[in-house]
Design a protein around this motif. Structure first.
Motif, PDB file in Angstrom:
ATOM      1  N   GLY A  52      73.459  89.737  13.849  1.00 35.25           N
ATOM      2  CA  GLY A  52      74.427  88.735  14.285  1.00 35.25           C
ATOM      3  C   GLY A  52      75.837  89.280  14.340  1.00 35.25           C
ATOM      4  N   GLY A  53      75.974  90.581  14.621  1.00 34.68           N
ATOM      5  CA  GLY A  53      77.285  91.196  14.741  1.00 34.68           C
ATOM      6  C   GLY A  53      77.943  91.559  13.429  1.00 34.68           C
ATOM      7  N   VAL A  54      77.272  91.333  12.301  1.00 37.30           N
ATOM      8  CA  VAL A  54      77.854  91.592  10.986  1.00 37.30           C
ATOM      9  C   VAL A  54      77.013  92.639  10.261  1.00 37.30           C
ATOM     10  N   ASP A  55      77.681  93.632   9.702  1.00 42.50           N
ATOM     11  CA  ASP A  55      76.996  94.664   8.921  1.00 42.50           C
ATOM     12  C   ASP A  55      76.186  94.006   7.801  1.00 42.50           C
ATOM     13  N   VAL A  56      74.932  94.435   7.651  1.00 38.86           N
ATOM     14  CA  VAL A  56      74.079  93.819   6.624  1.00 38.86           C
ATOM     15  C   VAL A  56      74.655  94.028   5.227  1.00 38.86           C
TER      16      VAL A  56
END
Length: 581
Positions: free
Chosen positions: A383-387
């Protein structure tokens, strides 16, 4: 050892242990000071006015009573704190394991942790409940007696104190000499346990093959027996050395006391009292020889617990970001020797098939999305965010994962399905099972949904376990689905059933699947061919076939293998009676 014990417990659970140690030290000091009253008591009894011994006898009785109360309080606190230690260690271990990367739990680690959670924690409790008290008494009481001797006559006190470094040197030398033997014994114990399990599991093979594998178990058990003998022999010099030091010290006090008495420095009655006091100090010292081996075993278990608890958990940022959507992205990802600069993306609702030879890094891609490990370089985004910037629980709630090797808990089929969403109602559970075609399995089992699957799902077939896993994933209803060769080892009937469940699971979700089955790969939106940790080819199925590269060769090889298998099966069934196939 005490420092390690307190570190294993952590600040929260270590407070009652510190109180217990304080009570034990107080009891040991009281014991030594009680023995100190023997000097004036015996001196008066053996002197010219024995009737004056009554006040000293009363003081000695009161001191014994006080020591008894302190010892009772210390022992009671020790046993109660043992329960605290057991509960606290289990809580600390469980909480810490829940924060470790899932990739940390390899096959060897699982066995190690299971041993620690059983024998290791119980050994740690026994340290406090059974060994810590005698250990404190064996060290503090003799020191208190030495202090009394020094106060009575500084020459006798110095003679007794000279034994302290000798005792410490013997204990340290014994510990060093046995450390290697203990480590070797620990390794051999694990090897023997593995051989026992192997022997039990391999009974069908052994019986059909002439039982030729028994020598492996026999050899392992003989090695354990030999290591035990070596451990006993390694302990003997320490036991003999400690006994010799204590006896030499007692002899030195006897000689010095006699010389002082003959010189008029002290009376004969005082010499007798001093020797009685020295004998009382020698008794707890001699117990160190017996405690040493048991304490080393406990110390090794505590060190292993400390090592596990010292493993750094997954770092979680203070400010956690929430993903926007469910697209996936690998940006120049490098991980160990497995992946090297991998970049790819999967749009929201897209399907990516990952193919390639064994060891290419296919399964690692899935594990990095789920953050079983953290990348060495680059970033994995959901979702565009680093895990790494997401809350771990929130990340896992967005993922449904089905692996080839499915693990089920030793409960009922319904219990294992409900793990996907524990708050689901019966209608939702039954709907997920029907979508995964698990209802067909449940209907033919005598106990239905209440059927116990056994440890790891051992009472179900591979295909049945896969259907439970797919039903569990369907019930979870996560927006991202990760599949790792879930049909590679199934028979055609189960493969067809599992494939139907997978199709329902993938519908409308972002999917990354590792697969060798042709029908699964062909339906993917895009295909990535991995080899040596790098993306060799990437594109649509038809485009890659037209390219005529590595993927086309893989596809042709799979088609040929499938055709050969079908032909072989057909020939086997069509062979005339009496012919060999």
């Amino acid at each position: 050892m005490i420092t390690t014990l307190l570190r294993v417990l952590g600040d929260r659970h270590a407070r009652p242990i510190r109180r217990t140690i304080a009570w034990m030290v107080a009891a040991a000091l009281a014991e030594g000071l009680t023995y100190a009253l023997l000097v004036p008591l015996l001196a008066t009894l053996l002197g010219g006015h024995p009737d004056r011994a009554w006040p000293w006898l009363a003081a000695f009785a009161l001191a014994v009573a006080a020591f008894g109360l302190l010892r009772h309080r210390a022992d009671l606190s020790g046993f109660r704190s043992g329960t605290t230690l057991l509960r606290g260690t289990y809580h600390r271990l469980g909480d810490h394991l829940a924060r470790l990367p899932v990739g940390w739990f390899g096959a060897a680690r699982v066995g190690e942790v299971s041993v620690l959670a059983s024998r290791g924690v119980l050994t740690a409790m026994s340290v406090l409940a059974h060994l810590l008290g005698p250990f404190v008494s064996a060290t503090v009481t003799p020191l208190a007696i030495v202090a009394v001797l020094t106060a009575y006559d500084w020459r006798l006190g110095l003679a007794a104190l000279a034994a302290a470094p000798a005792v410490a040197m013997v204990q340290r030398w014994t510990a060093r000499s046995q450390a290697a033997a203990d480590a070797r014994r620990h390794d051999l114990d694990h090897e023997a346990a593995a051989r026992v399990v192997e022997y039990l599991r391999a009974q069908p093979v052994l019986r059909t093959g002439g039982r030729t594998g028994e020598h492996l178990l026999d050899d392992a058990l003989r090695e354990v027996a030999a290591a035990s003998r070596r451990g006993v022999l390694a302990a003997l010099p320490g036991i003999v050395g400690l006994t010799l030091v204590v006896q030499l010290t007692f002899t030195a006090l006897l000689v010095m006391g006699t010389a002082l008495a003959l010189g008029g420095g002290i009376g004969a009655a005082q010499v007798v009292a001093v020797l009685v006091l020295a004998a009382r100090g020698a008794d707890p010292l001699l117990t160190l020889a017996d405690l040493g081996g048991r304490l080393r075993v406990a110390r090794s278990e505590l060190d292993r617990l400390d090592q596990v608890l010292g493993t750094p958990p997954l770092p979680v940022p203070d400010e956690r970001a929430s993903p926007d959507g469910h697209d996936l992205e690998f940006s120049s990802v490098t991980f160990g020797q497995v992946l090297d600069g991998v970049s790819l993306s999967v749009p929201h609702g897209g399907r990516l098939a990952v193919v390639g030879p064994s060891g290419a890094g296919k399964s690692t891609l899935l594990r990095l999305i789920a953050r079983f490990h953290d990348v060495d370089a680059g970033a994995v985004r959901v979702g565009g965010v680093d895990v790494r910037a997401q809350d771990p629980d929130d990340l896992m709630s967005r993922l449904a994962i089905v692996f080839q090797d499915v693990y089920l808990f030793d409960g009922t089929i319904e219990d294992n399905v409900r793990l996907g969403r524990p708050d689901a109602d019966d209608t939702q559970v039954r709907a997920a099972a029907a979508a995964a075609r698990l209802d067909e399995v449940v209907d033919r089992l005598p106990d239905g949904w209440a059927t116990v699957v056994g440890e790891g799902g051992a009472l179900l077939s591979g295909g049945e376990r896969q259907r439970v896993a797919i039903a569990r994933a369907l019930l979870k209803d996560a927006p991202v689905v990760l599949l790792d060769e879930v049909t590679s080892a199934l028979d055609p009937v189960n493969e067809a059933a599992v494939h139907d469940g997978i199709e329902r699971l993938m519908a409308g979700r972002t999917v990354v699947l590792v697969a060798h089955r042709l029908r699964t790969v062909r339906d993917a939106d895009q295909v990535v061919f991995l080899d040596g940790g790098r993306i060799v080819e990437q594109g649509g199925h038809d485009d890659l076939l037209r390219l005529g590269g590595r993927y086309a060769g893989f596809w042709d090889a799979r088609n040929s293998a499938t055709a050969s298998a079908v032909a072989a099966t057909g020939n086997a069934w069509s062979s005339p009676p009496g012919s060999s196939t």
